[in-house]
Motif scaffolding. Structure first.
Motif, short mmCIF file in Angstrom:
data_model
loop_
_atom_site.label_atom_id
_atom_site.label_comp_id
_atom_site.label_asym_id
_atom_site.label_seq_id
_atom_site.Cartn_x
_atom_site.Cartn_y
_atom_site.Cartn_z
N UNK A 49 -88.79 107.15 7.24
CA UNK A 49 -89.30 106.48 6.04
C UNK A 49 -88.97 107.29 4.79
N UNK A 50 -89.19 108.61 4.86
CA UNK A 50 -88.87 109.46 3.71
C UNK A 50 -87.37 109.43 3.42
N UNK A 51 -86.56 109.42 4.46
CA UNK A 51 -85.11 109.32 4.27
C UNK A 51 -84.70 108.02 3.62
N UNK A 52 -85.37 106.95 4.00
CA UNK A 52 -85.09 105.65 3.40
C UNK A 52 -85.51 105.62 1.93
N UNK A 53 -86.65 106.25 1.63
CA UNK A 53 -87.11 106.29 0.24
C UNK A 53 -86.16 107.09 -0.64
N UNK A 54 -85.77 108.26 -0.16
CA UNK A 54 -84.94 109.15 -0.98
C UNK A 54 -83.48 108.75 -0.98
N UNK B 100 -83.42 110.66 -21.10
CA UNK B 100 -83.72 111.13 -22.45
C UNK B 100 -84.09 110.01 -23.41
N UNK B 101 -83.67 108.81 -23.13
CA UNK B 101 -83.97 107.72 -24.05
C UNK B 101 -84.90 106.71 -23.39
N UNK B 102 -85.55 105.90 -24.23
CA UNK B 102 -86.46 104.89 -23.72
C UNK B 102 -85.73 103.68 -23.14
N UNK B 103 -84.44 103.56 -23.40
CA UNK B 103 -83.70 102.41 -22.90
C UNK B 103 -83.57 102.45 -21.38
N UNK B 104 -83.74 103.61 -20.78
CA UNK B 104 -83.62 103.74 -19.33
C UNK B 104 -85.00 103.93 -18.69
N UNK B 105 -86.04 103.44 -19.34
CA UNK B 105 -87.40 103.67 -18.85
C UNK B 105 -87.65 102.97 -17.51
N UNK B 106 -86.95 101.85 -17.25
CA UNK B 106 -87.12 101.16 -15.97
C UNK B 106 -86.63 102.03 -14.82
N UNK B 107 -85.46 102.65 -14.99
CA UNK B 107 -84.95 103.56 -13.97
C UNK B 107 -85.86 104.76 -13.80
N UNK B 108 -86.41 105.24 -14.91
CA UNK B 108 -87.32 106.38 -14.85
C UNK B 108 -88.59 106.01 -14.06
N UNK B 109 -89.10 104.82 -14.27
CA UNK B 109 -90.28 104.37 -13.53
C UNK B 109 -89.98 104.26 -12.04
N UNK B 110 -88.80 103.74 -11.70
CA UNK B 110 -88.41 103.62 -10.30
C UNK B 110 -88.32 104.99 -9.64
N UNK B 111 -87.71 105.94 -10.34
CA UNK B 111 -87.57 107.28 -9.79
C UNK B 111 -88.91 107.98 -9.64
N UNK B 112 -89.78 107.81 -10.62
CA UNK B 112 -91.10 108.44 -10.52
C UNK B 112 -91.93 107.80 -9.41
N UNK B 113 -91.74 106.52 -9.15
CA UNK B 113 -92.42 105.85 -8.04
C UNK B 113 -91.93 106.38 -6.70
N UNK B 114 -90.64 106.62 -6.59
CA UNK B 114 -90.08 107.20 -5.37
C UNK B 114 -90.65 108.59 -5.13
N UNK B 115 -90.69 109.40 -6.17
CA UNK B 115 -91.23 110.76 -6.05
C UNK B 115 -92.71 110.72 -5.68
N UNK B 116 -93.45 109.78 -6.24
CA UNK B 116 -94.87 109.65 -5.93
C UNK B 116 -95.07 109.31 -4.45
N UNK B 117 -94.27 108.39 -3.93
CA UNK B 117 -94.38 108.00 -2.53
C UNK B 117 -94.01 109.16 -1.60
N UNK B 118 -92.96 109.88 -1.94
CA UNK B 118 -92.54 111.02 -1.13
C UNK B 118 -93.61 112.10 -1.13
#
Length: 91
Positions: A25-30, A39-57
Protein backbone atom coordinates in the motif's frame (compact mmCIF):
# COMPACT_ATOMS: atom_id res chain seq x y z
CA UNK A 1 6.68 -26.56 23.25
CA UNK A 2 6.19 -27.99 19.78
CA UNK A 3 2.42 -28.04 20.29
CA UNK A 4 2.44 -24.22 20.30
CA UNK A 5 4.35 -24.07 17.03
CA UNK A 6 1.37 -24.42 14.64
CA UNK A 7 -0.41 -21.55 16.39
CA UNK A 8 2.77 -19.45 16.26
CA UNK A 9 3.09 -20.15 12.54
CA UNK A 10 -0.50 -19.06 11.93
CA UNK A 11 -0.05 -15.85 13.91
CA UNK A 12 3.27 -15.23 12.15
CA UNK A 13 1.62 -15.71 8.75
CA UNK A 14 -1.12 -13.20 9.61
CA UNK A 15 1.39 -10.63 10.91
CA UNK A 16 3.67 -11.10 7.90
CA UNK A 17 0.73 -10.81 5.47
CA UNK A 18 -0.44 -7.58 7.12
CA UNK A 19 3.13 -6.24 7.04
CA UNK A 20 3.51 -7.05 3.34
CA UNK A 21 0.08 -5.58 2.55
CA UNK A 22 1.03 -2.30 4.25
CA UNK A 23 4.35 -2.23 2.38
CA UNK A 24 2.49 -2.74 -0.91
CA UNK A 25 0.00 0.00 0.00
CA UNK A 26 2.82 2.41 0.87
CA UNK A 27 4.53 1.56 -2.41
CA UNK A 28 1.34 2.26 -4.30
CA UNK A 29 0.92 5.59 -2.52
CA UNK A 30 4.48 6.76 -3.12
CA UNK A 31 4.38 5.66 -6.74
CA UNK A 32 3.00 9.04 -7.74
CA UNK A 33 4.87 11.12 -5.20
CA UNK A 34 7.30 13.61 -6.63
CA UNK A 35 10.07 15.54 -4.94
CA UNK A 36 9.15 19.06 -5.92
CA UNK A 37 9.21 22.44 -4.30
CA UNK A 38 6.06 24.43 -5.12
CA UNK A 39 6.85 28.13 -5.17
CA UNK A 40 3.75 29.60 -6.76
CA UNK A 41 0.06 29.34 -5.94
CA UNK A 42 -0.75 28.20 -9.47
CA UNK A 43 0.44 24.70 -8.57
CA UNK A 44 -1.47 24.52 -5.28
CA UNK A 45 -3.52 21.52 -6.48
CA UNK A 46 -0.38 19.46 -7.02
CA UNK A 47 0.93 20.64 -3.67
CA UNK A 48 -2.27 19.48 -1.95
CA UNK A 49 -2.02 16.09 -3.65
CA UNK A 50 1.59 15.67 -2.55
CA UNK A 51 0.87 16.73 1.02
CA UNK A 52 -2.05 14.25 1.13
CA UNK A 53 0.28 11.46 -0.01
CA UNK A 54 2.82 12.39 2.66
CA UNK A 55 0.07 12.51 5.30
CA UNK A 56 -1.14 9.01 4.38
CA UNK A 57 2.39 7.59 4.37
CA UNK A 58 3.15 9.15 7.75
CA UNK A 59 -0.11 7.75 9.12
CA UNK A 60 0.72 4.12 8.25
CA UNK A 61 4.45 4.30 9.08
CA UNK A 62 4.08 3.35 12.79
CA UNK A 63 2.00 0.30 11.85
CA UNK A 64 4.64 -0.78 9.35
CA UNK A 65 7.35 -0.50 12.00
CA UNK A 66 5.38 -2.42 14.63
CA UNK A 67 4.39 -5.21 12.25
CA UNK A 68 7.93 -5.44 10.87
CA UNK A 69 9.43 -5.79 14.34
CA UNK A 70 6.73 -8.29 15.35
CA UNK A 71 7.36 -10.40 12.26
CA UNK A 72 11.12 -10.34 12.86
CA UNK A 73 10.77 -11.31 16.54
CA UNK A 74 8.33 -14.08 15.71
CA UNK A 75 10.62 -15.38 12.96
CA UNK A 76 13.52 -15.50 15.40
CA UNK A 77 11.32 -17.27 17.95
CA UNK A 78 10.14 -19.89 15.49
CA UNK A 79 13.68 -20.55 14.26
CA UNK A 80 14.81 -20.76 17.90
CA UNK A 81 12.12 -23.33 18.71
CA UNK A 82 13.05 -25.42 15.68
CA UNK A 83 16.73 -25.22 16.60
CA UNK A 84 16.06 -26.13 20.23
CA UNK A 85 13.88 -29.07 19.21
CA UNK A 86 16.50 -30.32 16.75
CA UNK A 87 19.18 -30.02 19.44
CA UNK A 88 17.07 -32.04 21.87
CA UNK A 89 16.56 -34.81 19.29
CA UNK A 90 20.30 -34.99 18.58
CA UNK A 91 21.16 -35.62 22.22
Amino acid sequence: MMSALPMMLIVWAVVAACFLALLAYRGQLTRYEEDQLFLSDSESNEQKEQSEIVRKVNKIQPFIRVLGVAAAVMTAGIVGIFTYDAWQHLK
